[in-house]
Motif scaffolding. Structure first.
Motif, PDB file in Angstrom:
ATOM      1  N   GLY A   1       1.505   1.345  -4.103  1.00 25.99           N
ATOM      2  CA  GLY A   1       0.389   2.270  -4.275  1.00 25.99           C
ATOM      3  C   GLY A   1       0.833   3.710  -4.364  1.00 25.99           C
ATOM      4  O   GLY A   1       0.381   4.467  -5.211  1.00 25.99           O
ATOM      5  N   GLY A   2       1.750   4.115  -3.463  1.00 29.67           N
ATOM      6  CA  GLY A   2       2.198   5.503  -3.466  1.00 29.67           C
ATOM      7  C   GLY A   2       2.862   5.896  -4.769  1.00 29.67           C
ATOM      8  O   GLY A   2       2.646   7.000  -5.284  1.00 29.67           O
ATOM      9  N   LYS A  62      -8.447   0.447  -3.744  1.00 33.18           N
ATOM     10  CA  LYS A  62      -8.672   1.670  -2.984  1.00 33.18           C
ATOM     11  C   LYS A  62      -7.575   2.691  -3.253  1.00 33.18           C
ATOM     12  O   LYS A  62      -7.842   3.895  -3.396  1.00 33.18           O
ATOM     13  CB  LYS A  62      -8.737   1.336  -1.495  1.00 33.18           C
ATOM     14  CG  LYS A  62      -8.971   2.535  -0.598  1.00 33.18           C
ATOM     15  CD  LYS A  62      -9.023   2.099   0.867  1.00 33.18           C
ATOM     16  CE  LYS A  62      -9.200   3.286   1.798  1.00 33.18           C
ATOM     17  NZ  LYS A  62      -9.230   2.856   3.226  1.00 33.18           N
ATOM     18  N   SER A  63      -6.324   2.237  -3.310  1.00 30.85           N
ATOM     19  CA  SER A  63      -5.191   3.142  -3.527  1.00 30.85           C
ATOM     20  C   SER A  63      -5.082   3.601  -4.967  1.00 30.85           C
ATOM     21  O   SER A  63      -4.546   4.690  -5.240  1.00 30.85           O
ATOM     22  CB  SER A  63      -3.887   2.459  -3.112  1.00 30.85           C
ATOM     23  OG  SER A  63      -3.915   2.103  -1.750  1.00 30.85           O
ATOM     24  N   VAL A  93       0.818  -1.207   0.000  1.00 25.95           N
ATOM     25  CA  VAL A  93       0.000   0.000   0.000  1.00 25.95           C
ATOM     26  C   VAL A  93       0.855   1.261   0.000  1.00 25.95           C
ATOM     27  O   VAL A  93       0.620   2.183  -0.766  1.00 25.95           O
ATOM     28  CB  VAL A  93      -0.954  -0.011   1.213  1.00 25.95           C
ATOM     29  CG1 VAL A  93      -1.773   1.267   1.256  1.00 25.95           C
ATOM     30  CG2 VAL A  93      -1.873  -1.217   1.133  1.00 25.95           C
ATOM     31  N   LEU A  94       1.884   1.311   0.860  1.00 32.66           N
ATOM     32  CA  LEU A  94       2.683   2.519   0.961  1.00 32.66           C
ATOM     33  C   LEU A  94       3.685   2.651  -0.181  1.00 32.66           C
ATOM     34  O   LEU A  94       4.036   3.765  -0.572  1.00 32.66           O
ATOM     35  CB  LEU A  94       3.419   2.545   2.303  1.00 32.66           C
ATOM     36  CG  LEU A  94       2.525   2.587   3.552  1.00 32.66           C
ATOM     37  CD1 LEU A  94       3.381   2.662   4.808  1.00 32.66           C
ATOM     38  CD2 LEU A  94       1.568   3.766   3.501  1.00 32.66           C
ATOM     39  N   VAL A 146       0.192   5.919  -7.839  1.00 32.92           N
ATOM     40  CA  VAL A 146      -0.719   7.061  -7.909  1.00 32.92           C
ATOM     41  C   VAL A 146      -0.114   8.156  -8.786  1.00 32.92           C
ATOM     42  O   VAL A 146      -0.808   8.825  -9.545  1.00 32.92           O
ATOM     43  CB  VAL A 146      -1.003   7.599  -6.491  1.00 32.92           C
ATOM     44  CG1 VAL A 146      -1.685   8.956  -6.558  1.00 32.92           C
ATOM     45  CG2 VAL A 146      -1.891   6.632  -5.730  1.00 32.92           C
ATOM     46  N   GLU A 163      -7.135  -3.238  -1.062  1.00 35.93           N
ATOM     47  CA  GLU A 163      -6.284  -2.073  -0.848  1.00 35.93           C
ATOM     48  C   GLU A 163      -5.737  -1.521  -2.159  1.00 35.93           C
ATOM     49  O   GLU A 163      -5.586  -0.304  -2.321  1.00 35.93           O
ATOM     50  CB  GLU A 163      -5.133  -2.428   0.102  1.00 35.93           C
ATOM     51  CG  GLU A 163      -5.560  -2.736   1.528  1.00 35.93           C
ATOM     52  CD  GLU A 163      -6.154  -1.524   2.225  1.00 35.93           C
ATOM     53  OE1 GLU A 163      -5.885  -0.385   1.775  1.00 35.93           O
ATOM     54  OE2 GLU A 163      -6.892  -1.699   3.207  1.00 35.93           O
TER      55      GLU A 163
END
Length: 281
Positions: free
Chosen positions: A109-110, A163-164, A105-106, A113, A160
């Motif tokens: 995903g980061g 969502k991300s 996620v971090l 984005v 997740e």
């Protein structure tokens, strides 16, 4: 004729003062009844501990028999041995939340984005719009993990990612292999227009190094027939070694994490696994 002494046995019996040859009670040669000579007081007989805890035996509320507690049973009662110690959770279960919440996620995903936000600048990359990522039935010969914890983790992984990355055209998160055999793989990938694959890759690797997962040097490797850029390296989480590979191209970004392996071992399977996960056209 001389008279016999008043006490023919001195020191043994006092002189009789009453008929019958018996000494008066108050001067008897025997101790008084309250505390007979040679015997302790009745409250605590000599040589024995107090009745509450007989000598050589534990307290009645927890007797011992055969080395095991008897759970309150009388002496000689049935033994209730302690059950087997609870099994410890596997290392994979212990680090599952780390890999899901931190690595994916971090990090992935980061970085993703950013590259999805740039999709308006890469209208010329027509092929990228046709790229999709999937979870194949098997991955490099490994079936999907059947462990309930890992299945739940895969569902959380997928949730997740979506969502991300709300602008992703497809996402995938899954586990393959068997933890008991130390053969477990986690995959996480997303498809979408990627204006700068190199920057996206570097951002993802930098994100990994800022987490609780200890990441060694990530070296540039051959990305395989699908093109783009890729890096692989060693990592550790909760003292479990892992081999990590990340790829990035015009239409996708993905991560392969192989538990109990090295970065070199992960690199050897990168092209095969990526070819089964990423599909074009």
């Amino acid at each position: 004729m001389s008279q016999p002494p008043s006490n023919p046995y001195p020191g043994s019996y006092p002189p009789p003062q009453q008929p019958g040859g018996y000494p008066p009670p108050q001067q008897s040669g025997y101790p008084v009844p309250q505390q007979p000579e040679g015997y302790p007081v009745p409250q605590q007989p000599e040589g024995y501990p107090a009745p509450q805890q007989p000598d050589g035996y534990p307290a009645p509320q927890q007797p011992q028999y055969g080395g095991y507690p008897t759970s309150g049973q009388p002496y000689g009662g049935p033994v209730t041995p302690a059950g087997p110690p609870p099994q410890k959770k596997s290392n994979v279960t212990r680090i599952l939340l780390i890999t899901l919440a931190v690595v994916l996620v971090l990090c992935l995903g980061g970085a993703a984005v950013l590259f999805f936000a740039a999709k308006g600048k890469v209208g010329e990359v027509v092929d990228a719009t046709k790229t999709r990522v999937v979870a194949p039935a098997t991955l490099a010969g490994r079936a999907k993990a059947t462990d309930p914890t890992l299945q739940q983790g895969a569902q959380q992984l997928e949730t997740e990612l979506k969502k991300s990355l709300p602008d992703a055209t497809s996402t995938v998160g899954a586990f393959y292999g068997e933890p008991a055999k130390k053969d477990l793989v986690m995959i996480a990938a997303a498809s979408g227009l990627n204006a700068n694959p190199g920057k996206t890759l570097d951002d993802t690797v930098s994100g990994m190094k800022s987490t609780d997962v200890e990441v060694g040097e990530m070296k540039t490797v051959d990305a395989g027939p699908l093109g783009g850029e890729a890096k692989c390296g060693d990592a550790t989480a909760a003292q479990v070694p892992m081999g990590v590979c990340v790829w990035s191209d015009r239409g996708s970004i993905g991560m392969i994490l192989i538990y109990f392996k090295t970065g070199v071992q992960a690199q050897a399977e990168l092209a095969t696994m990526r070819g089964q996960i990423e599909q074009k056209g």
